[in-house]
Design a protein around this motif. Structure first.
Motif, PDB file in Angstrom:
ATOM      1  N   MET A  74       0.839  -1.195   0.000  1.00  0.00           N
ATOM      2  CA  MET A  74       0.000   0.000   0.000  1.00  0.00           C
ATOM      3  C   MET A  74       0.879   1.252   0.000  1.00  0.00           C
ATOM      4  N   ASP A  75       0.478   2.249  -0.788  1.00  0.00           N
ATOM      5  CA  ASP A  75       1.168   3.541  -0.831  1.00  0.00           C
ATOM      6  C   ASP A  75       2.663   3.375  -1.165  1.00  0.00           C
ATOM      7  N   ASP A  76       3.020   2.274  -1.840  1.00  0.00           N
ATOM      8  CA  ASP A  76       4.409   1.992  -2.236  1.00  0.00           C
ATOM      9  C   ASP A  76       5.371   1.914  -1.047  1.00  0.00           C
ATOM     10  N   ILE A  77       4.847   1.574   0.124  1.00  0.00           N
ATOM     11  CA  ILE A  77       5.654   1.631   1.348  1.00  0.00           C
ATOM     12  C   ILE A  77       6.703   0.514   1.394  1.00  0.00           C
ATOM     13  N   ALA A  78       7.959   0.941   1.581  1.00  0.00           N
ATOM     14  CA  ALA A  78       9.061  -0.026   1.724  1.00  0.00           C
ATOM     15  C   ALA A  78       9.601  -0.040   3.148  1.00  0.00           C
ATOM     16  N   GLY A  79       9.363   1.057   3.892  1.00  0.00           N
ATOM     17  CA  GLY A  79       9.860   1.125   5.266  1.00  0.00           C
ATOM     18  C   GLY A  79       9.127   2.191   6.057  1.00  0.00           C
ATOM     19  N   ILE A  80       8.860   1.898   7.329  1.00  0.00           N
ATOM     20  CA  ILE A  80       8.124   2.859   8.170  1.00  0.00           C
ATOM     21  C   ILE A  80       8.798   3.033   9.529  1.00  0.00           C
ATOM     22  N   LEU A  81       8.475   4.181  10.139  1.00  0.00           N
ATOM     23  CA  LEU A  81       8.995   4.507  11.468  1.00  0.00           C
ATOM     24  C   LEU A  81       7.883   4.405  12.508  1.00  0.00           C
ATOM     25  N   SER A  82       8.277   4.140  13.749  1.00  0.00           N
ATOM     26  CA  SER A  82       7.319   4.153  14.855  1.00  0.00           C
ATOM     27  C   SER A  82       6.947   5.597  15.173  1.00  0.00           C
TER      28      SER A  82
END
Lengths: 225, 79
Positions: free
Chosen positions: A178-186
């Motif tokens: 979704m939304d081209d997400i490859a990495g996320i932060l807390s």
């Protein structure tokens, strides 16, 4: 920087991760390897890395069993007290399964295991993991996963966007995330989970250096006595 | 006492495996399959003999491990 890497049965990027961390943290403070059956973490750690691989054979769901192993209780406590945690590939899956990051990683939309270099756009430089990149910078980093299809509910996606918590996006989405997400932060920006492998592209001998600024960012921010 | 847990993807969550199964059924000549959703069944043998307690315990197991409630629903059946 005092770093540790957690090892589960089936982890296979643990040594690569340790080499990448040692390269920036200095060999006088070698990265500690911690077996999953340990219940306590060593004192004085700055950052914990959860490596890639196939922990517990990906049984039940990727990362599900590892997320409930004894050491992960201590890692969750460490993160909740403001400690820094990096999860790559299977490590990202472990972090979502343990609740340290929102959402879930599902089977790739095309059902294929994808092992190739992909281009990422650095979406946020506001973290100790990404400060040595520039916003919008295009980098090339390998992915190697079967379950990298990031999925979250609409409220979570909105929060990630509104709070500038998407660290990396695919420029050519390989897995349906979704939304081209490859990495996320807390929410506190101290936990990063990402599917691509920065530790596999941090030396000219490996074909490039695009993963190295991530480790340099960490080492610069987490200078320990 | 035996318990059976069904874990299924929540409605609206893309199920690429179900879609691939549907496609394959179509290529075998099974027409009119409009949708396939794939899930899993987990069977447990429990020492517990009280049905209510068993239901409660297995529900707790689902919340903590057997299902990922971000993307999955579950149901518990005591046999």
């Amino acid at each position: 920087m005092r770093a540790a890497v957690i090892q589960f049965p089936g982890s296979n990027c643990d040594r690569d991760m340790a080499v990448a961390l040692d390269k920036v943290s200095g060999h006088n403070k070698p990265t500690q390897m911690i077996w999953h059956k340990e219940s306590a973490l060593p004192e004085g750690l700055d950052v914990i890395a959860i490596p890639g691989g196939f922990s517990f054979g990906d049984y039940l769901r990727c990362g599900a069993i590892a997320a409930r192993s004894p050491i992960m209780r201590s890692v969750v406590d460490f993160a909740n007290k403001g400690g820094f945690v990096l999860g790559v590939c299977n490590g990202f899956q472990v972090l979502t399964e343990s609740g340290l990051l929102p959402g879930a990683l599902m089977r790739n939309a095309q059902l294929k295991f994808i092992c190739k270099d992909v281009e990422l756009e650095v979406a946020s430089t506001d973290s100790v993991f990404t400060s040595h990149y520039t916003k919008g910078q295009k980098i090339t980093v390998p992915v190697a996963h079967h379950e990298g299809n990031y999925n979250a509910d609409a409220n979570t996606l909105k929060a990630l966007k509104d709070q500038d918590r998407v660290a990396f996006r695919y420029t050519n989405n390989p897995n349906g995330a979704m939304d081209d997400i490859a990495g996320i932060l807390s929410e506190n920006r101290r936990v990063l989970g990402m599917m691509p492998h920065p530790e596999r592209l941090n030396d000219p001998l490996l074909g490039g250096m695009d993963g190295n600024p991530l480790f340099e960012s960490m080492a610069a921010a987490l200078v320990s006595a | 006492m035996k318990a059976r847990v069904h874990v299924t993807l929540k409605p609206g969550v893309l199920d690429p495996q179900g879609a691939a199964v549907r496609h394959s059924l179509g290529s075998l000549g099974f027409e009119g399959v409009e949708k396939v959703r794939q899930g899993k069944v987990i069977e447990l043998e429990l020492a517990e003999t009280d049905k209510d307690k068993a239901t409660k315990t297995v529900t707790d197991m689902c919340e903590k491990l057997l299902a990922n409630t971000v993307i999955e629903n579950y149901s518990v059946e005591i046999l």
